[in-house]
Design a protein around this motif. Sequence first.
Motif, PDB file in Angstrom:
ATOM      1  N   LYS A 109       5.180  92.300  97.344  1.00 23.65           N
ATOM      2  CA  LYS A 109       6.187  91.277  96.996  1.00 23.65           C
ATOM      3  C   LYS A 109       7.556  91.727  97.332  1.00 23.65           C
ATOM      4  O   LYS A 109       8.356  90.820  97.553  1.00 23.65           O
ATOM      5  CB  LYS A 109       6.073  91.359  95.497  1.00 23.65           C
ATOM      6  CG  LYS A 109       4.870  90.498  94.867  1.00 23.65           C
ATOM      7  CD  LYS A 109       5.040  90.500  93.339  1.00 23.65           C
ATOM      8  CE  LYS A 109       3.679  89.897  92.792  1.00 23.65           C
ATOM      9  NZ  LYS A 109       3.585  89.925  91.301  1.00 23.65           N
ATOM     10  N   GLY A 142       3.553  78.502  98.369  1.00 29.32           N
ATOM     11  CA  GLY A 142       4.834  79.402  98.764  1.00 29.32           C
ATOM     12  C   GLY A 142       4.570  80.839  98.993  1.00 29.32           C
ATOM     13  O   GLY A 142       5.382  81.318  99.940  1.00 29.32           O
ATOM     14  N   ASP A 143       3.534  81.223  98.428  1.00 29.13           N
ATOM     15  CA  ASP A 143       3.388  82.836  98.801  1.00 29.13           C
ATOM     16  C   ASP A 143       2.621  82.882 100.249  1.00 29.13           C
ATOM     17  O   ASP A 143       3.114  83.855 101.062  1.00 29.13           O
ATOM     18  CB  ASP A 143       2.256  83.375  97.656  1.00 29.13           C
ATOM     19  CG  ASP A 143       2.596  83.524  96.549  1.00 29.13           C
ATOM     20  OD1 ASP A 143       3.909  83.586  96.118  1.00 29.13           O
ATOM     21  OD2 ASP A 143       2.075  83.706  95.441  1.00 29.13           O
ATOM     22  N   SER A 154       5.565  82.540 102.784  1.00 33.89           N
ATOM     23  CA  SER A 154       6.431  83.591 102.673  1.00 33.89           C
ATOM     24  C   SER A 154       5.754  84.655 103.331  1.00 33.89           C
ATOM     25  O   SER A 154       6.442  85.607 103.943  1.00 33.89           O
ATOM     26  CB  SER A 154       6.725  84.006 101.254  1.00 33.89           C
ATOM     27  OG  SER A 154       5.710  84.470 100.462  1.00 33.89           O
ATOM     28  N   SER A 155       4.647  84.794 103.294  1.00 26.33           N
ATOM     29  CA  SER A 155       3.820  85.845 103.935  1.00 26.33           C
ATOM     30  C   SER A 155       3.856  85.241 105.654  1.00 26.33           C
ATOM     31  O   SER A 155       3.817  86.420 106.324  1.00 26.33           O
ATOM     32  CB  SER A 155       2.320  86.055 103.639  1.00 26.33           C
ATOM     33  OG  SER A 155       1.620  84.719 103.844  1.00 26.33           O
ATOM     34  N   ILE A 168       6.307  83.882 106.992  1.00 23.21           N
ATOM     35  CA  ILE A 168       7.512  84.101 107.678  1.00 23.21           C
ATOM     36  C   ILE A 168       7.763  85.352 107.595  1.00 23.21           C
ATOM     37  O   ILE A 168       8.406  85.845 108.718  1.00 23.21           O
ATOM     38  CB  ILE A 168       8.566  83.262 106.492  1.00 23.21           C
ATOM     39  CG1 ILE A 168       8.642  81.780 106.719  1.00 23.21           C
ATOM     40  CG2 ILE A 168      10.130  83.874 106.847  1.00 23.21           C
ATOM     41  CD1 ILE A 168       9.234  81.152 105.635  1.00 23.21           C
ATOM     42  N   GLY A 169       7.488  86.307 106.772  1.00 20.33           N
ATOM     43  CA  GLY A 169       7.343  87.895 106.946  1.00 20.33           C
ATOM     44  C   GLY A 169       6.768  88.342 108.106  1.00 20.33           C
ATOM     45  O   GLY A 169       7.281  89.380 108.785  1.00 20.33           O
TER      46      GLY A 169
END
Length: 134
Positions: free
Chosen positions: A31, A70-71, A74-75, A77-78
């Motif tokens: 996270k 969303g998770d 975000s992963s 994008i990471g």
Amino acid sequence: MTQKNLHPSVLKFKEFVKNNPNIIQEVRNGKATWQELYEDWYLLGEEDKRWETSGIEKSPEPEASSDSKGDWMSSVIGMVKKMDPNQMQNHINNLSQALGAIQGVISQFQGNGSAAGSAKPSEGPKHPFSFRKD
């Protein structure tokens, strides 16, 4: 021996993490990174509300499907942030060459019945996807 070389603020952060083991779980679950947590700790301080909820799993809510999206985003994008552009260019070039080779094999199996048909793939571009380097 290495702790003597660390900055005093880093030593304080390490002690803060020892007193708040839920922060370790946050990093292990992916996270947050240690760098992000250190920056938050440095900017917000130890008394911030952020530390009360970090690492604690929340009960599932009706919006779980949007949270998972969303998770996922975000992963992604990471991962994009961690990509090396030169390495990606090499992968794209390799993929391009592989697709060109596959096209050549397919055209040979299709066989137009003449020798000119087999020379056709070599006349085409070496890279079917022409990407420019920035």
